[in-house]
Design a protein around this motif. Structure first.
Motif, PDB file in Angstrom:
ATOM      1  N   VAL A 105      10.968  34.834-117.243  1.00 18.15           N
ATOM      2  CA  VAL A 105      12.392  35.140-117.256  1.00 18.15           C
ATOM      3  C   VAL A 105      13.164  33.944-116.721  1.00 18.15           C
ATOM      4  O   VAL A 105      12.706  33.238-115.818  1.00 18.15           O
ATOM      5  CB  VAL A 105      12.694  36.411-116.424  1.00 18.15           C
ATOM      6  CG1 VAL A 105      12.456  36.189-114.933  1.00 18.15           C
ATOM      7  CG2 VAL A 105      14.099  36.908-116.668  1.00 18.15           C
ATOM      8  N   ALA A 106      14.334  33.694-117.307  1.00 16.92           N
ATOM      9  CA  ALA A 106      15.190  32.598-116.868  1.00 16.92           C
ATOM     10  C   ALA A 106      16.011  33.038-115.664  1.00 16.92           C
ATOM     11  O   ALA A 106      16.471  34.180-115.591  1.00 16.92           O
ATOM     12  CB  ALA A 106      16.111  32.158-118.001  1.00 16.92           C
ATOM     13  N   ILE A 107      16.221  32.105-114.730  1.00 14.69           N
ATOM     14  CA  ILE A 107      16.939  32.380-113.490  1.00 14.69           C
ATOM     15  C   ILE A 107      18.018  31.322-113.264  1.00 14.69           C
ATOM     16  O   ILE A 107      17.788  30.133-113.472  1.00 14.69           O
ATOM     17  CB  ILE A 107      15.986  32.361-112.274  1.00 14.69           C
ATOM     18  CG1 ILE A 107      14.932  33.463-112.388  1.00 14.69           C
ATOM     19  CG2 ILE A 107      16.757  32.468-110.966  1.00 14.69           C
ATOM     20  CD1 ILE A 107      15.455  34.857-112.195  1.00 14.69           C
ATOM     21  N   ARG A 108      19.219  31.773-112.858  1.00 17.30           N
ATOM     22  CA  ARG A 108      20.252  30.888-112.301  1.00 17.30           C
ATOM     23  C   ARG A 108      20.644  31.476-110.947  1.00 17.30           C
ATOM     24  O   ARG A 108      20.926  32.678-110.842  1.00 17.30           O
ATOM     25  CB  ARG A 108      21.505  30.829-113.192  1.00 17.30           C
ATOM     26  CG  ARG A 108      21.324  30.083-114.496  1.00 17.30           C
ATOM     27  CD  ARG A 108      21.428  28.573-114.376  1.00 17.30           C
ATOM     28  NE  ARG A 108      22.706  28.063-113.905  1.00 17.30           N
ATOM     29  CZ  ARG A 108      23.762  27.826-114.687  1.00 17.30           C
ATOM     30  NH1 ARG A 108      23.728  28.140-115.970  1.00 17.30           N
ATOM     31  NH2 ARG A 108      24.869  27.298-114.178  1.00 17.30           N
ATOM     32  N   LEU A 109      20.670  30.644-109.932  1.00 15.82           N
ATOM     33  CA  LEU A 109      21.001  31.088-108.592  1.00 15.82           C
ATOM     34  C   LEU A 109      22.080  30.164-108.039  1.00 15.82           C
ATOM     35  O   LEU A 109      21.838  28.972-107.825  1.00 15.82           O
ATOM     36  CB  LEU A 109      19.746  31.048-107.717  1.00 15.82           C
ATOM     37  CG  LEU A 109      19.787  31.728-106.358  1.00 15.82           C
ATOM     38  CD1 LEU A 109      20.128  33.203-106.478  1.00 15.82           C
ATOM     39  CD2 LEU A 109      18.444  31.554-105.637  1.00 15.82           C
ATOM     40  N   LEU A 110      23.290  30.713-107.860  1.00  9.44           N
ATOM     41  CA  LEU A 110      24.405  29.940-107.323  1.00  9.44           C
ATOM     42  C   LEU A 110      24.538  30.232-105.827  1.00  9.44           C
ATOM     43  O   LEU A 110      24.653  31.398-105.434  1.00  9.44           O
ATOM     44  CB  LEU A 110      25.708  30.296-108.028  1.00  9.44           C
ATOM     45  CG  LEU A 110      25.794  30.081-109.533  1.00  9.44           C
ATOM     46  CD1 LEU A 110      27.248  30.236-109.997  1.00  9.44           C
ATOM     47  CD2 LEU A 110      25.247  28.731-109.950  1.00  9.44           C
ATOM     48  N   VAL A 111      24.534  29.188-105.028  1.00 10.54           N
ATOM     49  CA  VAL A 111      24.668  29.310-103.580  1.00 10.54           C
ATOM     50  C   VAL A 111      25.871  28.491-103.141  1.00 10.54           C
ATOM     51  O   VAL A 111      26.030  27.335-103.546  1.00 10.54           O
ATOM     52  CB  VAL A 111      23.394  28.808-102.862  1.00 10.54           C
ATOM     53  CG1 VAL A 111      23.570  28.851-101.347  1.00 10.54           C
ATOM     54  CG2 VAL A 111      22.182  29.630-103.288  1.00 10.54           C
ATOM     55  N   ASP A 112      26.737  29.102-102.345  1.00 10.98           N
ATOM     56  CA  ASP A 112      27.888  28.392-101.781  1.00 10.98           C
ATOM     57  C   ASP A 112      28.051  28.855-100.335  1.00 10.98           C
ATOM     58  O   ASP A 112      27.308  29.712 -99.857  1.00 10.98           O
ATOM     59  CB  ASP A 112      29.148  28.645-102.609  1.00 10.98           C
ATOM     60  CG  ASP A 112      30.167  27.495-102.525  1.00 10.98           C
ATOM     61  OD1 ASP A 112      30.093  26.698-101.576  1.00 10.98           O
ATOM     62  OD2 ASP A 112      31.042  27.410-103.416  1.00 10.98           O
ATOM     63  N   ARG A 113      29.028  28.344 -99.649  1.00  6.87           N
ATOM     64  CA  ARG A 113      29.158  28.607 -98.214  1.00  6.87           C
ATOM     65  C   ARG A 113      29.449  30.070 -97.897  1.00  6.87           C
ATOM     66  O   ARG A 113      29.210  30.513 -96.777  1.00  6.87           O
ATOM     67  CB  ARG A 113      30.254  27.719 -97.624  1.00  6.87           C
ATOM     68  CG  ARG A 113      29.934  26.233 -97.693  1.00  6.87           C
ATOM     69  CD  ARG A 113      31.002  25.402 -97.007  1.00  6.87           C
ATOM     70  NE  ARG A 113      30.790  23.973 -97.222  1.00  6.87           N
ATOM     71  CZ  ARG A 113      29.980  23.226 -96.485  1.00  6.87           C
ATOM     72  NH1 ARG A 113      29.316  23.783 -95.486  1.00  6.87           N
ATOM     73  NH2 ARG A 113      29.830  21.940 -96.739  1.00  6.87           N
ATOM     74  N   THR A 114      29.984  30.820 -98.861  1.00  4.16           N
ATOM     75  CA  THR A 114      30.318  32.225 -98.593  1.00  4.16           C
ATOM     76  C   THR A 114      29.766  33.178 -99.642  1.00  4.16           C
ATOM     77  O   THR A 114      30.182  34.341 -99.698  1.00  4.16           O
ATOM     78  CB  THR A 114      31.849  32.411 -98.514  1.00  4.16           C
ATOM     79  OG1 THR A 114      32.435  31.992 -99.757  1.00  4.16           O
ATOM     80  CG2 THR A 114      32.449  31.608 -97.377  1.00  4.16           C
TER      81      THR A 114
END
Length: 483
Positions: free
Chosen positions: A423-432
């Motif tokens: 399965v394809a994954i995108r994980l966005l991480v930011d300060r909040t």
């Protein structure tokens, strides 16, 4: 703690996004704003920002002031461009239908819909009179008008939130409205911020979509953007299925709006829309350390590109981070294929990034008790982190903010098809925030989180099975502050 690449209010408070409009080659985005929030003041105005690519926004201040007249402050609504001057304010006037609640009329406030207009391209607005264009029929919830042009019947159409139903109205001129139908649900809590649009699916067919911000927590389901595909005849909407689909399965994607994509020529692309949602929820709206660190409270989740795809059981919206996001890469890490059996800590520490890969496992092996995924926003000793992964016992994709600083502890999950073994994954991480996109956008989960300074580690794990994380790519991201 201000995010690096997500939209945030310059100061004080923001909540509901308003559907952006395309004027003179750029998108105008409005949202509810309270300039008196830090001082303890109440009420919201409409503040405006513009964008060319749905990632970088330029602030332009307040466009509709609050408490302009006795009708109360401005709540959610929608804007349209009156190309044919149906409302009488000139061809191309920007018309806003806005809920206002005159709190001095009854103790709890009387909600009604009012018309505001702009003759300067949406930069500023004036009230189109002191009387409502759609008065309160003596029900407690009567708000959030969403207006579209119904080309088949050459008239305007409005969907309005009325408690546990949506009221449908039609108008020739945006000022006189006639009730023509409704859509009722008694199992999704209070309905807010409706949405309706027609879209071209990937099989070439044209489909109608009805959306709404709903709260189905009592049923073990999300409190985000629910939607149905179905048939619309100008008066009623008949869904293809009783149960809604969900644009987001997480905790924090509320009050979301969608809007059409425009080519550089100005023409709409009927196969592509965008969505933007408030990164918060009414269970804990004021619980944020950004009030102390940055003197504001209000972020949005990343703008998403939406496409309508045909699946075995009907049509569904697939959502992915908007395409221009990768243009704001400040540092690129291409790690290739990583085989993981247990835990693997990456030698990368960053506060804001986009991680993408494909996770592959042996679909023929017994993986029913395995857990495969990521720990992000990870403290040095591992006492704090956000987990994002695939729980094969469900099977489900999950996002878990239990072990980090957050408004409330907890885990959300979305259905997962494991039959392909990858399965394809995108994980966005930011300060909040942390946002998880699975299967090329077939499901998404968004959480509001507040990692402590230095909680920036990344761990890959495969527990109970061996997995290969293919073409692992991490893009560190930052959007320069506009002048």
């Amino acid at each position: 703690m201000r995010p690096e690449y997500h939209f945030s209010v310059p100061d004080n408070w923001k909540n509901d996004p308003q559907r952006p409009i395309f004027v003179d080659g750029e998108y105008h985005y409005y949202y509810l704003y309270n300039a008196d929030y830090l001082a303890g003041g109440i009420g919201t105005s409409w503040r405006r920002a513009t964008t060319l690519d749905h990632v970088s926004f330029v602030d332009h201040g307040v466009a509709i002031e609050k408490f302009t007249n006795a009708n109360g402050d401005c709540w959610s609504g929608s804007l349209v461009i009156d190309a044919e001057n149906t409302a009488g304010f000139g061809r191309g006037a920007v018309i806003a239908l806005v809920t206002q609640a005159a709190v001095d009329q009854v103790p709890e406030g009387r909600q009604a819909q009012y018309l505001w207009y702009s003759t300067d391209g949406g930069r500023s607005f004036q009230p189109g009179g002191d009387d409502p264009v759609l008065a309160d029929p003596d029900i407690p919830d009567f708000r959030d008008p969403k207006v579209i042009w119904d080309g088949s019947r050459e008239r305007w159409f409005m969907a309005l939130a009325e408690g546990r139903r949506l009221g449908f109205y039609a108008s020739p001129d945006l000022a006189t409205w006639t009730r023509v139908g409704e859509f009722a649900r008694d199992d999704l809590g209070l309905l807010e911020c409706p949405d309706i649009f027609e879209m071209t699916a990937d099989d070439g067919s044209s489909q109608w979509v009805l959306g709404v911000s709903a709260n189905a927590k009592h049923r073990g389901m999300p409190a985000t953007y629910a939607y149905w595909t179905g048939a619309f005849d100008g008066s009623g909407f008949v869904p293809d299925a009783l149960e809604p689909r969900w644009l987001d399965w997480g905790f924090d994607f509320y009050g979301a709006v969608t809007y059409p994509h425009h080519e550089t020529s100005g023409e709409e692309d009927a196969s592509l829309r965008h969505a933007i949602g408030w990164a918060n929820f009414w269970d804990y709206p004021h619980n944020t350390p950004t009030l102390v660190t940055d003197r504001y409270n209000g972020d949005d989740m990343i703008v998403r590109d939406l496409r309508l795809v045909r699946e075995r059981d009907g049509y569904a919206l697939a959502s992915t981070p908007t395409a221009a996001l990768t243009q704001y890469t400040t540092r690129l890490h291409r790690l290739g294929d990583l085989e993981v059996d247990g835990d693997l800590d990456l030698d990368i520490h960053a506060p804001a990034y986009d991680l993408s890969c494909e996770i592959e496992w042996d679909a023929d092996a017994d993986c029913r008790n395995s857990d495969i995924g990521f720990e992000v926003c990870r403290a040095g000793g591992g006492s704090r982190f956000v987990a994002a992964g695939l729980d094969m016992s469900g099977p489900c994709a999950y996002l878990d903010r239990t072990l980090t600083v957050n408004p409330t502890r907890g885990r959300t999950q979305a259905p997962l098809d494991t039959s392909a073994g990858r399965v394809a994954i995108r994980l966005l991480v930011d300060r909040t925030s942390v946002e998880l996109f699975v299967g090329n956008g077939r499901s998404a989960q968004s959480h509001r989180v507040f990692p402590l300074a230095g909680d920036a580690g990344i761990r890959l794990f495969a527990r109970g099975a061996t997995a290969v994380f293919r073409e692992v790519t991490i893009r560190e991201l930052s959007v320069p502050t506009a002048d």
